[in-house]
Write a protein that holds these residues in place. Sequence first.
Motif, mmCIF file in Angstrom:
data_model
loop_
_atom_site.group_PDB
_atom_site.id
_atom_site.type_symbol
_atom_site.label_atom_id
_atom_site.label_comp_id
_atom_site.label_asym_id
_atom_site.label_seq_id
_atom_site.Cartn_x
_atom_site.Cartn_y
_atom_site.Cartn_z
ATOM 1 N N ARG A 147 -6.658 -5.256 -9.106
ATOM 2 C CA ARG A 147 -8.120 -5.381 -8.985
ATOM 3 C C ARG A 147 -8.468 -6.631 -8.172
ATOM 4 N NH1 ARG A 147 -11.420 -5.463 -13.772
ATOM 5 N NH2 ARG A 147 -10.268 -3.591 -14.390
ATOM 6 N N GLY A 148 -9.422 -6.476 -7.283
ATOM 7 C CA GLY A 148 -9.830 -7.580 -6.417
ATOM 8 C C GLY A 148 -9.003 -7.725 -5.161
ATOM 9 N N VAL A 149 -8.042 -6.820 -4.955
ATOM 10 C CA VAL A 149 -7.092 -6.933 -3.841
ATOM 11 C C VAL A 149 -7.120 -5.662 -3.005
ATOM 12 C CG1 VAL A 149 -4.660 -7.204 -3.215
ATOM 13 C CG2 VAL A 149 -5.585 -8.443 -5.192
ATOM 14 N N GLY A 150 -7.050 -5.814 -1.692
ATOM 15 C CA GLY A 150 -6.903 -4.666 -0.808
ATOM 16 C C GLY A 150 -7.956 -3.612 -1.023
ATOM 17 N N LEU A 207 -5.846 -11.220 -17.235
ATOM 18 C CA LEU A 207 -5.965 -10.446 -18.472
ATOM 19 C C LEU A 207 -6.470 -9.032 -18.180
ATOM 20 C CD1 LEU A 207 -7.503 -13.187 -20.778
ATOM 21 C CD2 LEU A 207 -5.329 -12.009 -21.210
ATOM 22 N N SER A 208 -7.469 -8.924 -17.309
ATOM 23 C CA SER A 208 -7.987 -7.601 -16.935
ATOM 24 C C SER A 208 -6.942 -6.811 -16.168
ATOM 25 C CB SER A 208 -9.261 -7.755 -16.100
ATOM 26 O OG SER A 208 -10.300 -8.346 -16.856
ATOM 27 N N ALA A 209 -6.208 -7.488 -15.267
ATOM 28 C CA ALA A 209 -5.160 -6.804 -14.505
ATOM 29 C C ALA A 209 -4.055 -6.293 -15.421
ATOM 30 C CB ALA A 209 -4.592 -7.741 -13.447
ATOM 31 N N ALA A 210 -3.732 -7.059 -16.482
ATOM 32 C CA ALA A 210 -2.714 -6.608 -17.433
ATOM 33 C C ALA A 210 -3.186 -5.364 -18.187
ATOM 34 C CB ALA A 210 -2.381 -7.733 -18.412
ATOM 35 N N GLU A 235 3.781 -13.917 -14.040
ATOM 36 C CA GLU A 235 2.690 -14.270 -14.940
ATOM 37 C C GLU A 235 1.984 -13.016 -15.429
ATOM 38 O OE1 GLU A 235 0.245 -17.866 -14.288
ATOM 39 O OE2 GLU A 235 -1.398 -16.453 -13.984
ATOM 40 N N LEU A 236 1.718 -12.082 -14.524
ATOM 41 C CA LEU A 236 1.100 -10.820 -14.919
ATOM 42 C C LEU A 236 1.975 -10.086 -15.927
ATOM 43 C CD1 LEU A 236 -1.053 -8.617 -14.613
ATOM 44 C CD2 LEU A 236 0.210 -7.788 -12.600
#
Length: 514
Positions: A147-150, A207-210, A235-236
Amino acid sequence: MSPLRLRPRTTALVSAALAAALATGGCGGDPDTADDTSGPAATGHGTALRWSACPAPTTAQGGDGKAPGRAWECARLPVPLDHSRPEGEKIDLALIRSTARDRSRRIGSLVFNFGGPGDAGVASLPLVADKYRKLGARYDLVSFDPRGVGESAGVRCRGDRETDAAAEIDATPDDETEVRATLAVNKAYVEACRRNAAKVLPHVDTLSAARDLDRLRAALGDDKLRFFGASYGTELGGVYAHLFPGKVGRAVLDAAVDPEQDPAQAGLDQARGFQLALGNYLKDCAASGPAGSCPTQDRILALLKKLDANPLPTSQGRKLTQDQAVVGIATTLYSKDTWKYLTAGLREAMEQGTGNTLLLLYDDMNGRRPDGTYTSLQPSNKAISCADAEQRYTVDDVRERLPEYREASPVFGEYAAWSLLSCTGWPVKGKWKNPDVSAKGAAPLLVIGNTGDPATPYAGARRLAKELGDGVGVEVTYRGEGHGAYLSGNACVVRAVDGYLLDGKVPRGGTTCS
């Protein structure tokens, strides 16, 4: 300004255009069981994944206009923009996969995150898939744009020309006038992000990406998440293990990020890491190159001092600044395979008085394509980093720590110190002081640290393994150079990783490869 990124760097991930430009320019216990549940429309959270032929990756993803080929399929996965409102607005995650070649022995899906934060996995995975060919026999190799990428609601802030212009401002100010200019550029950047990406900025945190990862796991039809995280991807992966310990399958965390450090300490250690890698490069060059062909640190510092006042011309019509040279130098230290480009770039700058190679290397680090357009890497990196970390530093904080940073690295220290202002004034509060990666009850996660890693220094691997918990974090050490271990091709590392991912053989904690 942007901090040095946590990206896995190999020659395979350096863009084809960059490599061509450099070459032609003369510059030289088994935690889970096998399944076969992922079909063309596997379901999870009520969502069917509809795989089809992949288009060419977009500019935001870093594509070169070419589709990845028939071996690859793409899909979209809708996820909540705000996971606290699961029935609210959705965004789509861009996905890519190649299916396991040996369907009779298929284990499941192996999901990759290549770091950054900000790496678009849809573009990156096909570029390095040959390095994972053995794993691809029994796994579907899967990656995604987080999320937030590409193309997953990618963050966009400034236009391309504005980004070029901002890069010319001195990011390591020497006087009050330059400090004011730096702060003005940072403020303008924040306002551009607020103006153009306000809806997604609060929701691009790790946290949202996880939580997205768990929806992806279910949509792939897997009972466990098999995961390969590199750099920021560690980290993810650690955050996922904390949130969903019972859903962790075989997982590898390579080039481990230290979960205990705040941004100031992490920046200081990263400055030390790049200084160590530069020293290793200089020793290697002096030992293997013709007499007088290799730079010295004193000559590098003299070049940087000169560039502070007089940037070098390039064939692009742009000029190479001091800060761009520092980043260009750092780019080559992510892999021993790219040290040759550092020799070429420094010789060009010192002997020919032009900055073509170092500027191309700077551009590659910052997602600038040869046509002058930018990927989403730079704004995505800032947005995710600032959505995570709650620390906000001031000019006084930087000045207080500058002596410590300079001592840690005469070459990279100042740039790293002033990069602490990266999240100053950011419109979204960060989620944590440090990520919680404790994962009691999770299956083992291999945590790999490289003693010569510049971007994620070696000590972080031991701390990540410890924080994951006894019997969960299994530390493996690689005594080598570059950022990450598996893609180095070291036989010992590859054997340990493949043995776990393919056969469930957990290596002994403390295993060392060289």
